[in-house]
Write a protein that holds these residues in place. Structure first.
Motif, mmCIF file in Angstrom:
data_model
loop_
_atom_site.group_PDB
_atom_site.id
_atom_site.type_symbol
_atom_site.label_atom_id
_atom_site.label_comp_id
_atom_site.label_asym_id
_atom_site.label_seq_id
_atom_site.Cartn_x
_atom_site.Cartn_y
_atom_site.Cartn_z
ATOM 1 N N GLY A 1 0.814 -1.212 0.000
ATOM 2 C CA GLY A 1 0.000 0.000 0.000
ATOM 3 C C GLY A 1 0.843 1.257 0.000
ATOM 4 O O GLY A 1 0.531 2.235 -0.692
ATOM 5 N N SER B 1 1.142 4.249 -2.840
ATOM 6 C CA SER B 1 0.927 5.666 -2.535
ATOM 7 C C SER B 1 2.058 6.560 -3.025
ATOM 8 O O SER B 1 1.844 7.749 -3.269
ATOM 9 C CB SER B 1 0.737 5.857 -1.026
ATOM 10 N N SER C 1 -1.495 9.863 -6.212
ATOM 11 C CA SER C 1 -1.169 9.841 -4.788
ATOM 12 C C SER C 1 0.195 10.455 -4.515
ATOM 13 O O SER C 1 0.388 11.143 -3.515
ATOM 14 C CB SER C 1 -1.199 8.399 -4.270
ATOM 15 N N TYR D 1 -4.474 2.834 0.745
ATOM 16 C CA TYR D 1 -4.137 2.102 -0.476
ATOM 17 C C TYR D 1 -3.882 0.627 -0.190
ATOM 18 O O TYR D 1 -4.044 -0.218 -1.073
ATOM 19 C CB TYR D 1 -2.942 2.747 -1.173
#
Length: 253
Positions: free
Chosen positions: A17, A21, A27, A46
């Motif tokens: 995640g 990001s 992101s 995420y």
């Protein structure tokens, strides 16, 4: 399932995640300007997105590999069967590993799609509109970066007034990039001059359009333009705004 293994796989999934990001452009442009708990929450968000993607992929595989068509509520039966088999029977580690893999590779695929859209937009309007769409939310609180973004999107030159009263009107060569702190600005000047000392009136002294047209006729194009690019330290800029020469001439008459 062993608790230590579960913890390790959860950390692995969180790593996926976090990777998502800081790689996915939408992101990245925000995360580079965040720190502390906001960045942790973004990574956790995420991670959850990647885990849901893993669930979705496994559910679809389960749905098509088994026959639920005979049931009146086949879809809900499939969900119930999937939940009990995938999570309840010890397949959570597989989902966590899959979410990590998704977190590592999916943002690169999404960035590739954005880059392709940018190339298409450049051929149509010469502006990478897909990236600008992702950048705007990250720079909304930075007035100068918003100005640069507008100059790119509207294809309008910018007027820079330096502390020395030197002025440049030109095209911005480096678009907004929230992932780095801008200290310099590169422009291709169209006009240069000075501001009057008393009333700050614009006094244009040098026009570059004839030179650029000659370079184009000689077939030098972009290579020739690079010789005229000007790099300006931002700490020397007194003010900046978009500039339309036709509008300026209309109001100065």
């Amino acid at each position: 399932m062993d608790a230590s293994l579960t913890t390790s796989l959860l950390l692995l999934s969180l790593t996926g995640g976090y990777s998502f990001s800081i790689v996915w452009k939408a992101s990245l442009f925000r995360s580079v300007r965040e720190q502390g708990h906001r960045l942790y929450f973004r990574a956790a968000f995420y991670t959850a997105v990647c885990f849901v993607c893993a669930l979705f992929l496994n559910f679809n595989f389960s749905l098509y590999s088994k026959d639920f068509a005979g049931s009146q509520d086949g879809f809900w039966v499939a969900i119930s069967s999937f939940a009990s088999s995938e999570i309840g029977s010890g397949k959570l580690p597989i989902l966590l590993v899959e979410s990590f893999v998704i977190g590592v590779f999916l943002p690169h695929i999404l960035n590739l799609i954005v880059n392709i859209l940018d190339e298409v937009c450049k051929k149509i309007a010469r502006v990478p509109k897909a990236s600008l769409f992702l950048i705007k939310p990250a720079i909304q609180h930075n007035d100068f970066e918003c100005l640069i973004c507008n100059a790119f999107e509207l294809e309008v030159p910018i007027l820079l007034t330096l502390k020395s009263r030197k002025i440049y009107v030109g095209w911005v060569m480096d678009g907004p990039n929230p992932s780095v702190e801008r200290r310099y600005m590169k422009i291709l000047p169209l006009i240069s001059g000075v501001r009057g000392e008393s009333f700050q009136r614009l006094n244009f002294t040098t026009f570059y359009s004839d030179v650029y047209n000659q370079l184009i006729e000689d077939g030098k194009g972009e290579e020739g333009f690079q010789e005229f690019e000007v790099v300006i330290p931002l700490d020397q800029v007194a003010n900046a705004h978009l500039f339309d020469l036709n509008t300026y001439q209309r109001f100065s008459e």
